[in-house]
Design an enzyme around this catalytic site. Structure first.
Site, short mmCIF file in Angstrom:
data_model
loop_
_atom_site.label_atom_id
_atom_site.label_comp_id
_atom_site.label_asym_id
_atom_site.label_seq_id
_atom_site.Cartn_x
_atom_site.Cartn_y
_atom_site.Cartn_z
N CYS A 161 68.47 5.63 25.22
CA CYS A 161 69.17 6.82 25.25
C CYS A 161 70.55 6.53 25.05
O CYS A 161 71.71 7.53 24.59
CB CYS A 161 69.24 7.53 26.42
SG CYS A 161 67.69 8.29 27.06
N CYS A 179 66.82 19.75 33.44
CA CYS A 179 66.22 18.62 32.69
C CYS A 179 66.54 18.82 31.30
O CYS A 179 66.30 19.78 30.80
CB CYS A 179 64.60 18.40 32.95
SG CYS A 179 64.19 18.43 34.44
N CYS A 180 66.95 17.63 30.37
CA CYS A 180 67.46 17.86 29.15
C CYS A 180 66.11 18.08 28.22
O CYS A 180 65.10 17.42 28.53
CB CYS A 180 68.33 16.85 28.69
SG CYS A 180 67.40 15.17 28.69
N GLY A 204 57.61 17.82 24.04
CA GLY A 204 56.95 17.25 25.32
C GLY A 204 57.77 15.92 26.09
O GLY A 204 58.96 15.61 25.27
#
Length: 393
Positions: free
Chosen positions: A82, A212-213, A115
């Site tokens: 990330c 949550c991103c 997802g």
């Protein structure tokens, strides 16, 4: 030799849900063209390119920048989870500091699937095995997405340590939506209340769905240059990188049986301290911050890791409004990963883009009044953390 590297051009595309975006190379090329146009330079002026992405085959960077031209320059592909976008930015800055290039293009992009994140190579040891082992030892596993278990576990540990209310985590997400509502590039601009956020399905205590991103597709880019190049092109008073540092994990990540430590608290703290020392400035000198809010729990932890508030002081910091307009630090004016979205390779460069706009006074309805010093924090498990300080004198 000057340690100043100028950010003379930035650009990004509007982030989108998986399946609703252009292909990765189209998004990347569009973001790069925007950054070049913003800089007022041609692609032929670029001497090196650094392309960041996580989910893609080798040399996707070449496929993207070849849309701009075939000039034979080096193209370096970067994957650091990330923190990929900021790692590419870090490499581009190093190339200029080393005197290997006067002008570089840094681009980050991601074309994601729906997802939770998953591994693509299941026939070999995973790079997060040590993290998973630590989590198993500290709290065990359940059926929630692994990243949510890790950062949610850190949030739970923080709650137990300081008595923090669940509403405080939700308040962070409420703020993210308010900020994203002003950002035309953000994925989720719909306003949500603390009550609505808490009522959304639980993912892993204390995290609910709206904390949550989301998986996101998008791209962002920056053009960096030396002082000599800027002078040659007649570019004056640009935003510049005053200091930057990257750190990876320390023994405490795996040895202290702490989920807070495992998700990178010490890594972020040490990186920020290095940046403050290099810049000769502290958190008190910063007006605007883009930090890695992949989950609300990580935003709370990062307030403290960056020194924006004392350890254990995040709840007061949030409810006093010191993380938003009118407070001490406007944090994630873009909406952050929670609401702007998180296309992994693009995130660090989207943060850079927002902060450059802020320091130029070009952030429209999101503008932080009097912004002169900006701080960026981009973290990836596995692990790497990049912290960058920007200034415009």
């Amino acid at each position: 030799m000057s340690n100043k590297v100028n950010v003379i051009g930035v650009g990004m595309v509007k982030f989108a849900k998986p399946g609703a975006s252009d292909d990765y190379h189209v998004m990347a090329a569009n973001a790069a063209r925007t950054a070049l146009q913003d800089a007022g330079v041609d692609y032929k002026d670029v001497e090196q390119a650094f392309a960041g992405y996580v989910y893609g085959d080798s040399t996707c960077g070449q496929r993207a920048v070849y849309e701009l031209g075939l000039t034979g320059i080096p193209v370096v592909n970067v994957n650091n989870n990330c923190s990929t976008g900021s790692t590419a930015l870090w490499l581009g800055r190093q190339a200029i500091l080393a005197g290997e290039a006067e002008c570089v293009l840094v681009v980050g992009f991601e074309q994601m699937e729906k997802g939770a994140l998953g591994s693509k190579f299941n026939d070999r040891p995973g790079p997060l095995d040590n993290f998973a082992g630590t989590m198993d030892r500290v709290q065990g596993f359940n059926q929630a997405p692994p990243a949510a278990q890790m950062f949610g576990g850190a949030g739970r540990e923080y709650r137990w340590k300081y008595g923090t209310r669940r509403e405080t985590f939700a308040k962070v997400s409420e703020k993210a939506r308010k900020h994203a509502n002003r950002n035309p590039y953000a994925l989720f601009g719909e306003l949500l209340s603390v009550e609505e956020i808490l009522a959304s399905p639980e993912v892993f205590d204390p995290l609910t769905r709206y904390q949550c991103c989301p998986p996101t597709c998008g791209a962002a880019a920056a053009v960096l240059c030396s002082d000599a190049f800027a002078k040659k092109k007649g570019i004056a008073n640009s935003v510049y990188i005053a200091a930057q540092a990257m750190r990876t994990d320390f023994p405490s990540t795996f040895e202290e049986n702490s989920m807070i430590k495992m998700v990178g608290y010490d890594m972020a703290k040490k990186t920020a301290e290095a940046v403050y020392a290099k810049a000769g400035l502290g958190p008190q000198d910063v007006q605007v911050v883009e930090l890695h809010d992949c989950f609300t729990a990580n935003e709370l932890l990062t307030y403290e890791a960056l020194g924006l508030c004392p350890e254990g002081g995040a709840e007061k910091f949030v409810w006093d409004g010191d993380n938003t307009y009118g407070g001490k630090f406007v944090t994630n004016p873009s909406g952050g990963l929670l609401s702007k979205g998180h296309p992994l390779g693009a995130t660090g460069l989207a943060q850079c883009t927002e902060l450059v706009w802020q320091l130029r006074g070009q952030a429209d309805k999101r503008q932080v009044e009097g912004a002169k010093v900006a701080l960026q924090h981009n973290l990836g498990l596995g692990g790497a953390c990049v912290v960058t300080m920007y200034r415009r004198d």
